[in-house]
Design an enzyme around this catalytic site. Structure first.
Site, PDB file in Angstrom:
ATOM      1  CG  ASN A   1      -1.018  -9.883   5.382  1.00  0.00           C
ATOM      2  OD1 ASN A   1      -1.773 -10.830   5.594  1.00  0.00           O
ATOM      3  ND2 ASN A   1      -1.331  -8.634   5.693  1.00  0.00           N
ATOM      4  CD1 TRP A   2      -0.118 -14.822   1.123  1.00  0.00           C
ATOM      5  CD2 TRP A   2      -1.110 -16.825   1.310  1.00  0.00           C
ATOM      6  NE1 TRP A   2       0.754 -15.775   0.664  1.00  0.00           N
ATOM      7  CE2 TRP A   2       0.178 -17.015   0.771  1.00  0.00           C
ATOM      8  CE3 TRP A   2      -1.927 -17.945   1.534  1.00  0.00           C
ATOM      9  CZ2 TRP A   2       0.675 -18.275   0.439  1.00  0.00           C
ATOM     10  CZ3 TRP A   2      -1.434 -19.203   1.212  1.00  0.00           C
ATOM     11  CH2 TRP A   2      -0.145 -19.361   0.663  1.00  0.00           C
ATOM     12  CE  LYS A   3      -3.303  -6.951   2.862  1.00  0.00           C
ATOM     13  NZ  LYS A   3      -3.573  -5.545   2.687  1.00  0.00           N
TER      14      LYS A   3
ATOM     15  CG  HIS B   1      -2.092  -5.308   8.729  1.00  0.00           C
ATOM     16  ND1 HIS B   1      -3.039  -4.562   8.076  1.00  0.00           N
ATOM     17  CD2 HIS B   1      -1.170  -5.663   7.802  1.00  0.00           C
ATOM     18  CE1 HIS B   1      -2.699  -4.478   6.792  1.00  0.00           C
ATOM     19  NE2 HIS B   1      -1.577  -5.145   6.600  1.00  0.00           N
TER      20      HIS B   1
ATOM     21  CD  GLU C   1      -5.627  -4.597   5.453  1.00  0.00           C
ATOM     22  OE1 GLU C   1      -5.624  -5.814   5.726  1.00  0.00           O
ATOM     23  OE2 GLU C   1      -5.132  -4.136   4.404  1.00  0.00           O
TER      24      GLU C   1
ATOM     25  CD  GLU D   1       2.462  -3.340   6.334  1.00  0.00           C
ATOM     26  OE1 GLU D   1       2.838  -4.005   5.373  1.00  0.00           O
ATOM     27  OE2 GLU D   1       1.347  -3.502   6.875  1.00  0.00           O
TER      28      GLU D   1
ATOM     29  N   GLY E   1      -2.200  -1.359  -0.305  1.00  0.00           N
ATOM     30  CA  GLY E   1      -3.236  -1.765  -1.253  1.00  0.00           C
ATOM     31  C   GLY E   1      -3.674  -0.647  -2.184  1.00  0.00           C
TER      32      GLY E   1
ATOM     33  CB  SER F   1       1.867  -0.431  -3.181  1.00  0.00           C
ATOM     34  OG  SER F   1       0.504  -0.215  -2.837  1.00  0.00           O
TER      35      SER F   1
ATOM     36  N   GLY G   1       1.518  -7.496   0.617  1.00  0.00           N
ATOM     37  CA  GLY G   1       0.108  -7.909   0.618  1.00  0.00           C
ATOM     38  C   GLY G   1      -0.281  -8.451  -0.739  1.00  0.00           C
ATOM     39  N   GLY G   2      -0.950  -7.626  -1.537  1.00  0.00           N
ATOM     40  CA  GLY G   2      -1.517  -8.056  -2.817  1.00  0.00           C
ATOM     41  C   GLY G   2      -0.568  -8.855  -3.698  1.00  0.00           C
TER      42      GLY G   2
HETATM   43  C1  PEP Z   1      -0.082  -5.277   3.745  1.00  0.00           C
HETATM   44  O1  PEP Z   1      -1.256  -5.586   3.804  1.00  0.00           O
HETATM   45  O2  PEP Z   1       0.652  -5.479   4.730  1.00  0.00           O
HETATM   46  C2  PEP Z   1       0.402  -4.648   2.518  1.00  0.00           C
HETATM   47  C3  PEP Z   1       1.571  -4.068   2.541  1.00  0.00           C
HETATM   48  O3  PEP Z   1      -0.422  -4.701   1.414  1.00  0.00           O
HETATM   49  P1  PEP Z   1      -0.055  -4.280  -0.091  1.00  0.00           P
HETATM   50  O4  PEP Z   1       1.297  -4.891  -0.406  1.00  0.00           O
HETATM   51  O5  PEP Z   1      -1.157  -4.875  -0.917  1.00  0.00           O
HETATM   52  O6  PEP Z   1      -0.014  -2.806  -0.137  1.00  0.00           O
END
Ligand code: PEP
Length: 261
Positions: free
Chosen positions: A12-14, A98, A100, A170, A176, A216, A237-238
């Protein structure tokens, strides 16, 4: 007990990655392709990069996903994007609910359900996110919270359609933040979610369900998380923004898969 299948890993590149950055990252992932084995990979760029990503990935087995969709198929909804538009550009998956979206944009279990239905109507596979906050975990509310989110998101979804849904656990406190759930903490919730699938849709649907962990995920924890019985892959994500971290996550999960296969 679910049979372990090859890892399903979605990036997920956000709200990151310009079109030239998209090109560079996807070229690196494609180059690594032969080393990634049978892993199922989905990339989820921002809307502005979907066209370019679709063009680059057209001849590959890497699938394309979007980060959200609106519940109507078309009309006067300025700023929104619909299932048919995402399907038209080549998406096969779409993230729904999600944390967010829930926390910053007021998404509720009810609107998540409307989006899940819209995705299925357009032949898109929803990646439905659930997860508790730190306060909820602290207060012993993790399992009730994810159960409620699960029931809300899947309300009215048929036995046939539920097979197209990918679930992502999640924990909000792990997204993040660099704080990952331990394999044991994640497995407990995944087992609970699979149990919910079984209660609502039967044993076979539960065994087939794909349940991802997100929060993470890094090359250093991919192996130990994927070894857990009920963890079928990751929503990253990141660490999905750079080939140098995304590719090793896939490779580590593949290593764990080969060990337990
Ligand atoms: C996400 O945004 O779905 C996520 C899991 O982010 P991260 O891997 O950066 O924690």
């Amino acid at each position: 007990m679910p049979e372990k299948r090859p890892p399903f890993i979605a990036g997920n590149w956000k709200m990151h990655m310009t079109v030239p950055e998209t090109r560079m990252l996807l070229e690196k992932i494609l180059e690594a392709g032969p080393e990634l084995g049978s892993a199922e990979i989905v990339v989820i760029p921002p809307f502005t990069s979907l066209g370019e990503a679709a063009r680059i990935l057209a001849a590959s087995s890497i699938a394309l996903g979007a980060q959200n969709l609106f519940w109507e198929d078309k009309g006067a909804f300025t700023g929104e994007i619909s299932g048919p538009l995402l399907r038209d550009i080549g998406c096969r998956y779409v993230v729904v609910g999600h944390s967010e979206r829930r926390q910053i944009f007021g998404e509720t279990d009810g609107t998540v359900n409307r989006r899940v239905r819209a995705a299925l109507r357009s032949d898109l596979k929803p990646i439905v996110c659930v997860g508790e906050t730190f306060e909820e975990r602290d207060g012993g509310q993790t399992l009730p919270r994810v159960r409620t989110q699960f029931e809300g998101a899947l309300e009215g979804i048929s036995h046939e359609d539920v097979r197209k849904i990918v679930l992502a656990y999640e924990p909000v406190w792990a997204i993040g933040t660099g704080r990952t759930a331990t394999p044991g903490q994640a497995e407990d919730v995944h087992a609970e979610l699979r149990q919910k699938f079984e209660e609502m849709y039967g044993k076979e649907a539960a065994a087939c369900a794909i349940i991802l962990y997100g929060g993470s995920v890094k090359p250093a924890n991919s192996f130990s998380l994927f070894r857990e019985k009920n963890i079928d892959g990751f929503l990253v994500g990141g660490a999905s923004l750079e080939a140098e971290t995304f590719i090793p996550i896939v490779k580590e999960a593949m290593k764990a898969y080969k060990e337990v296969e």
